[in-house]
Write an enzyme that holds these catalytic residues in place. Structure first.
Site, mmCIF file in Angstrom:
data_model
loop_
_atom_site.group_PDB
_atom_site.id
_atom_site.type_symbol
_atom_site.label_atom_id
_atom_site.label_comp_id
_atom_site.label_asym_id
_atom_site.label_seq_id
_atom_site.Cartn_x
_atom_site.Cartn_y
_atom_site.Cartn_z
ATOM 1 N N ASN A 107 0.845 -1.197 0.000
ATOM 2 C CA ASN A 107 0.000 0.000 0.000
ATOM 3 C C ASN A 107 0.880 1.246 0.000
ATOM 4 O OD1 ASN A 107 0.594 0.739 2.830
ATOM 5 N ND2 ASN A 107 -0.410 -1.227 3.226
ATOM 6 N N ASP A 119 -4.247 -6.303 5.260
ATOM 7 C CA ASP A 119 -5.222 -7.196 5.889
ATOM 8 C C ASP A 119 -5.245 -8.568 5.217
ATOM 9 O OD1 ASP A 119 -6.211 -5.411 7.834
ATOM 10 O OD2 ASP A 119 -7.317 -4.335 6.278
ATOM 11 N N LYS A 160 8.343 -17.244 -10.918
ATOM 12 C CA LYS A 160 7.573 -16.127 -11.454
ATOM 13 C C LYS A 160 6.358 -16.647 -12.236
ATOM 14 C CE LYS A 160 7.921 -12.230 -14.522
ATOM 15 N NZ LYS A 160 8.572 -11.720 -15.714
ATOM 16 N N PHE A 196 -4.035 3.420 14.918
ATOM 17 C CA PHE A 196 -4.344 4.422 13.904
ATOM 18 C C PHE A 196 -5.490 3.878 13.058
ATOM 19 C CE2 PHE A 196 -1.261 7.975 13.399
ATOM 20 C CZ PHE A 196 -0.604 7.784 14.601
ATOM 21 N N LYS A 232 -13.389 0.640 16.198
ATOM 22 C CA LYS A 232 -12.072 -0.013 16.281
ATOM 23 C C LYS A 232 -11.504 0.109 17.689
ATOM 24 C CE LYS A 232 -10.756 0.526 11.499
ATOM 25 N NZ LYS A 232 -9.993 1.283 10.510
ATOM 26 N N LYS A 257 -10.828 -3.336 19.652
ATOM 27 C CA LYS A 257 -9.431 -3.760 19.817
ATOM 28 C C LYS A 257 -8.865 -3.386 21.189
ATOM 29 C CE LYS A 257 -8.652 -3.655 14.840
ATOM 30 N NZ LYS A 257 -7.729 -3.418 13.739
HETATM 31 N N1 CTP Z 1 -3.634 -3.273 12.084
HETATM 32 C C1 CTP Z 1 -2.919 -4.337 12.569
HETATM 33 N N2 CTP Z 1 -2.936 -5.533 11.922
HETATM 34 C C2 CTP Z 1 -3.656 -5.690 10.794
HETATM 35 C C3 CTP Z 1 -4.388 -4.593 10.281
HETATM 36 C C4 CTP Z 1 -4.345 -3.407 10.954
HETATM 37 O O1 CTP Z 1 -2.260 -4.200 13.605
HETATM 38 N N3 CTP Z 1 -3.639 -6.842 10.161
HETATM 39 C C5 CTP Z 1 -3.614 -2.006 12.824
HETATM 40 C C6 CTP Z 1 -2.936 -0.844 12.149
HETATM 41 O O2 CTP Z 1 -1.576 -0.770 12.497
HETATM 42 C C7 CTP Z 1 -3.706 0.354 12.671
HETATM 43 C C8 CTP Z 1 -5.081 -0.208 12.963
HETATM 44 O O3 CTP Z 1 -4.925 -1.616 12.979
HETATM 45 O O4 CTP Z 1 -3.188 0.828 13.893
HETATM 46 C C9 CTP Z 1 -6.158 0.164 12.031
HETATM 47 O O5 CTP Z 1 -5.853 -0.152 10.714
HETATM 48 P P1 CTP Z 1 -6.939 0.052 9.554
HETATM 49 O O6 CTP Z 1 -6.422 -0.542 8.307
HETATM 50 O O7 CTP Z 1 -7.428 1.460 9.545
HETATM 51 O O8 CTP Z 1 -8.145 -0.762 10.096
HETATM 52 P P2 CTP Z 1 -8.503 -2.265 10.185
HETATM 53 O O9 CTP Z 1 -8.562 -2.610 11.629
HETATM 54 O O10 CTP Z 1 -7.634 -3.103 9.324
HETATM 55 O O11 CTP Z 1 -9.998 -2.238 9.677
HETATM 56 P P3 CTP Z 1 -10.617 -1.991 8.212
HETATM 57 O O12 CTP Z 1 -9.626 -2.519 7.250
HETATM 58 O O13 CTP Z 1 -11.878 -2.745 8.264
HETATM 59 O O14 CTP Z 1 -10.832 -0.508 8.119
#
Ligand code: CTP
Length: 401
Positions: free
Chosen positions: A212, A281, A291, A324, A338, A342
């Site tokens: 990303n 995620d 490859k 975050f 969240k 969490k």
């Molecule tokens: N985070 C994490 N591990 C993951 C995904 C996210 O620790 N696999 C943490 C990030 O470091 C951040 C927080 O979760 O502090 C929120 O990340 P974000 O992508 O905004 O949210 P998600 O919890 O992944 O939810 P969604 O994708 O549904 O918005």
């Protein structure tokens, strides 16, 4: 201002050594105790008697002098001061500490000083050609990365008649820098802060990955700011283009699963955990050893990665946990969910659609959502300013824990 502070003043062999006498006098006038350590070459420029008379303390210069009483004088000297200042610092001396050489008392003391505990200021003084020599440039860069503070030399007429950079800063300016660094907020001293930063990379085959746009800037700013406030900092980071801030323990990782393993290994050391990382995620279910060659359409099945923050929330105990939330819609609603789901103490909500906020920018515009439901909307500011503000808020809340 400097009452109860002890400064170890290292003097090496350069013509600017005479300025150190003035620096010692200024420090003492401010109430500091000054302990001088001189190299043999420094004694060719200024006498130990001058420094002893000014400071009222014996001057140390030899590694093996039975009259010092202690056989480990280098360790005693490294542990006593609140700060170490080497002025002037010659090219040779910088080279020695950059490469870990300890062949006299001052270089040995410097090797024994714990930079995590006491700041070290180096005030270089040398001819311009020497100052711009690539070897010296590299040494200065390396020392900066390791957390040494430089009082950059000034441009002007040098002792040899050359004009250019290399003149040691004036004692008055050095005094200001010393006061500045000693009075820096130290509200995190004794605390350990773990920061995760950057994106993760989820490999598909030997040449491709999913990732990303995270630049890592927010996390690196937090790591830098926490270090400046006296914390021990563990920075676990996915791939970024940034240099790790000076003085932090840096752990580079690639994938979400690597980040998960390292965070779980280290989190028990931390008092505060701040998760800025944009963790993927999902990852490809299969990582191909070769490859993938093109042939028609291709479907890739993605599977869920572990949620690091979720796991930390369930194991955190009394640790202060900050997440975050990057959102493009329903910012506050989603962030609140969240925070609760969490088990966070604070969530920093980032509206990616706002101008000046989000990835790869120097600035950010966020809201802070607290456990008790309070929301603090912050104005646009640099990520570094925001880092200090967030750390200030966390520290304020920790007092209540
Ligand atoms: N985070 C994490 N591990 C993951 C995904 C996210 O620790 N696999 C943490 C990030 O470091 C951040 C927080 O979760 O502090 C929120 O990340 P974000 O992508 O905004 O949210 P998600 O919890 O992944 O939810 P969604 O994708 O549904 O918005």
């Amino acid at each position: 201002m400097l009452k109860d502070k002890t400064i170890l003043l290292g003097i090496t062999g350069g013509i600017a050594a005479y300025k150190s006498a003035e620096l010692a006098r200024l420090l003492i006038k401010e109430g500091a105790a000054v302990q001088v350590v001189m190299t043999a070459n420094a004694e060719a420029f200024i006498t130990p008697l001058t420094m002893r008379t000014l400071t009222g303390r014996p001057v140390y210069s030899s590694l093996f002098n039975p009259s010092y009483g202690s056989a480990t004088v280098h360790i005693d000297l490294a542990r006593e001061p609140d700060m170490v200042v080497v002025a002037p610092a010659t090219a040779n001396f910088l080279g020695k500490i950059a490469s870990g050489i300890a062949d006299d008392l001052l270089s040995t003391v410097l090797l024994a000083v714990d930079l995590q505990v006491r700041p070290v200021i180096l005030a270089p003084s040398m001819n311009t050609a020497m100052f711009h020599n690539p070897a010296v440039r590299d040494n200065i860069k390396l020392l900066r990365q390791r957390g040494y503070i430089f009082a950059d030399p000034l441009a002007g007429v040098l002792a040899c008649g050359d004009v250019g950079e290399g003149r040691m800063v004036e004692p008055g300016q050095l005094l200001l820098l010393i006061k500045d660094k000693l009075s820096a907020r130290a509200d995190y001293s004794g605390l350990t802060v773990l920061v995760t930063a950057g994106p993760t990379r989820e490999p598909l085959d030997p040449v491709r990955f999913f990732s990303n746009h995270s630049s890592g800037r927010m996390g690196y700013a937090l790591a830098r700011a926490a270090r400046e406030r006296g914390a021990r900092v563990l920075l676990i980071s996915g791939p970024t283009a940034l240099e790790p801030p000076p003085g932090v323990d840096f752990y580079p990782v690639e994938s979400a699963r690597e980040m998960y393993a390292l965070v779980m290994d280290k989190f028990s050391l931390a008092d505060v955990i701040i998760k800025t990382a944009a963790v993927a995620d999902y990852r490809p279910e299969e990582t191909y050893a070769q490859k993938i060659k093109k042939s028609g359409d291709l479907s890739i099945r993605l599977v869920r990665n572990p949620d690091i923050l979720q796991e930390l929330g369930s194991r955190k105990g009394t640790r202060f946990l900050v997440g975050f939330a990057a959102e493009t819609e329903n910012l506050q609603d989603n962030a609140h969910k969240k925070l609760a789901a969490k088990n966070l103490d604070l969530i920093v909500a980032n509206d990616l659609t706002r101008e000046g906020a989000g990835f790869a920018q120097e600035t950010n515009k966020v809201s802070l959502l607290y456990r008790d439901g309070r929301v603090e909307e912050l104005p646009l500011m640099t990520k570094y300013e925001l880092a200090h503000l967030i750390l200030g808020r966390i520290r304020g809340l920790m007092v209540d824990i």
